[in-house]
Design an enzyme around this catalytic site. Structure first.
Site, PDB file in Angstrom:
ATOM      1  N   LYS A  20      34.448 -18.927 -12.852  1.00 22.32           N
ATOM      2  CA  LYS A  20      34.487 -19.210 -14.285  1.00 22.32           C
ATOM      3  C   LYS A  20      35.490 -20.306 -14.627  1.00 22.32           C
ATOM      4  CE  LYS A  20      32.588 -15.286 -16.803  1.00 22.32           C
ATOM      5  NZ  LYS A  20      32.829 -14.310 -17.873  1.00 22.32           N
ATOM      6  N   LYS A  49      23.314 -20.337 -25.494  1.00 22.70           N
ATOM      7  CA  LYS A  49      24.646 -20.551 -26.061  1.00 22.70           C
ATOM      8  C   LYS A  49      25.643 -20.872 -24.959  1.00 22.70           C
ATOM      9  CE  LYS A  49      26.258 -15.734 -26.184  1.00 22.70           C
ATOM     10  NZ  LYS A  49      27.372 -15.940 -25.261  1.00 22.70           N
ATOM     11  N   LYS A  78      26.635 -10.786 -24.777  1.00 29.50           N
ATOM     12  CA  LYS A  78      26.818 -11.717 -23.677  1.00 29.50           C
ATOM     13  C   LYS A  78      28.197 -12.381 -23.760  1.00 29.50           C
ATOM     14  CE  LYS A  78      22.662 -11.200 -21.938  1.00 29.50           C
ATOM     15  NZ  LYS A  78      22.329  -9.956 -22.652  1.00 29.50           N
ATOM     16  N   ASP A  79      28.710 -12.794 -22.577  1.00 30.63           N
ATOM     17  CA  ASP A  79      30.051 -13.359 -22.465  1.00 30.63           C
ATOM     18  C   ASP A  79      30.189 -14.682 -23.225  1.00 30.63           C
ATOM     19  OD1 ASP A  79      30.034 -11.305 -20.603  1.00 30.63           O
ATOM     20  OD2 ASP A  79      31.332 -12.361 -19.211  1.00 30.63           O
ATOM     21  N   ARG A  80      31.435 -14.976 -23.596  1.00 34.26           N
ATOM     22  CA  ARG A  80      31.753 -16.268 -24.196  1.00 34.26           C
ATOM     23  C   ARG A  80      31.791 -17.368 -23.136  1.00 34.26           C
ATOM     24  NH1 ARG A  80      34.730 -17.941 -28.616  1.00 34.26           N
ATOM     25  NH2 ARG A  80      35.249 -15.785 -29.136  1.00 34.26           N
TER      26      ARG A  80
END
Length: 339
Positions: A20, A49, A78-80
């Site tokens: 990440k 997104k 959902k994750d940022r």
């Protein structure tokens, strides 16, 4: 962390690497339970997104389209720090505003009408593509990933379930006991806290099974879950159900405590009762959570769908599918060993 949460691949070294560093290192795409029909009072949006979490996107979308935030439906959060593709639903009257929609980090790829609002859990699972950068031991990563593919991934609830401060479960326990919280939660927070407390208890049960080497072994009195239908039944003959577990036809399922949870039997029921006693709560206390804590069963393991591991220079690219509610970060923990 490893001592608190044992891993299936505990005996395999961590592979090393970074994750990440950019959103593109984590790609996730929903696998919908159904596709929109083309007719109805709701409009389904297939969106991509980047750098925004789902809740933030819902707020911004509601303002931009002139609808109430509560009228926006989502199947999963959902994750940022990721590239994600997922469905949202909005009232069909918002369709006229779509051509002018401009949201930073959000693109509507296509839209189609449907008869009902999208609800939480209306998805089959998620497809992931993860990049680990600067991996030191490809052999170790391959061994861990292969073992997960063969035996299944321990189905822990991920750390994100418990909040940045790690206190969501403690707050949920207070709610279950009918005690006042330091700050009154809104509806979303209340659901989050109660779910986190159930999740902590499930994780503790899974820890015990992994340490005992029985997370994929049926025990007398276990609640077993059918992989094809999700149906539940109590194991009364481990010697009969053992081959079915080995073939991934059924899996032992741990407790999500609540009044409607399917009861285990024999020694398994005693172990689960001990978990509650150690937290100072009873099964009946979960009635205070109302619809949020009805209870259920969650498999102790889940199968990786279509697993693939590719080497790209010093990086590894992992692709796989997981059923809804399972955490891709748990695959990374197995490879990296939390170090």
């Amino acid at each position: 962390m490893s001592a608190e949460r044992p891993r299936l691949t505990e005996d395999v070294p961590g592979c090393g690497g970074a994750f990440k560093l950019v959103p593109e290192d984590f790609e996730v795409e929903e696998l919908p339970a159904y596709l929109p029909s083309g007719e109805g009072e709701h409009l389904y949006l297939w969106v991509e997104k980047r750098g925004r979490d789902t809740r933030e996107m819902v707020r911004a979308l509601a303002v931009a389209l002139g609808v109430d935030e509560g009228d926006v439906g989502v199947a999963g959060m959902k994750d940022r720090q990721a590239i994600t593709r997922q469905f949202l639903s909005v009232p069909a009257r918002a369709e006229a505003r779509l051509p002018e929609l401009r949201l930073e980090g959000v693109s509507v790829l296509w839209s189609r009408r449907h008869g009902n609002k999208l609800r939480t859990g209306h998805l089959r699972g998620n497809r992931f593509r993860l990049r680990l950068r600067g991996v030191k031991d490809v052999g170790a990563a391959r061994e861990s990933f292969t073992r997960l593919g063969a035996r299944g991934m321990p189905n822990y609830f991920g750390e994100q379930r418990f909040g940045r401060e790690g206190d969501n479960a403690d707050l949920g326990r207070l709610l279950v006991l009918g005690q006042r919280l330091p700050r009154r939660p809104d509806r979303f927070q209340r659901k989050l806290y109660l779910s986190a407390f159930q999740s902590r208890l499930f994780n503790r049960a899974l820890v015990d099974r992994l340490r005992a080497g029985t997370f994929d072994t049926p025990l007398l009195g276990d609640v077993l879950r059918r992989e094809d239908s999700g149906g539940l039944f109590v194991c009364e003959a481990p010697e009969v159900d053992g081959p079915r577990v080995a073939a991934f036809e059924v899996s032992p399922a741990g407790p999500l405590f609540g009044p409607k949870m399917s009861a285990a039997a024999h020694a398994v029921a005693e172990v689960e009762a001990k978990l509650l006693a150690e937290e100072g709560v009873t099964l009946d206390d979960f009635r205070r959570g109302g619809d949020e804590t009805q209870g259920g069963r969650r498999p102790y393991r889940v199968r990786l769908g279509s697993p693939s591991l590719e080497v790209e220079g010093e990086d590894l690219v992992l692709t796989f599918e997981l059923p809804k509610g399972s955490y891709a970060t748990e695959v990374l923990h197995e490879l990296l060993k939390d170090g």
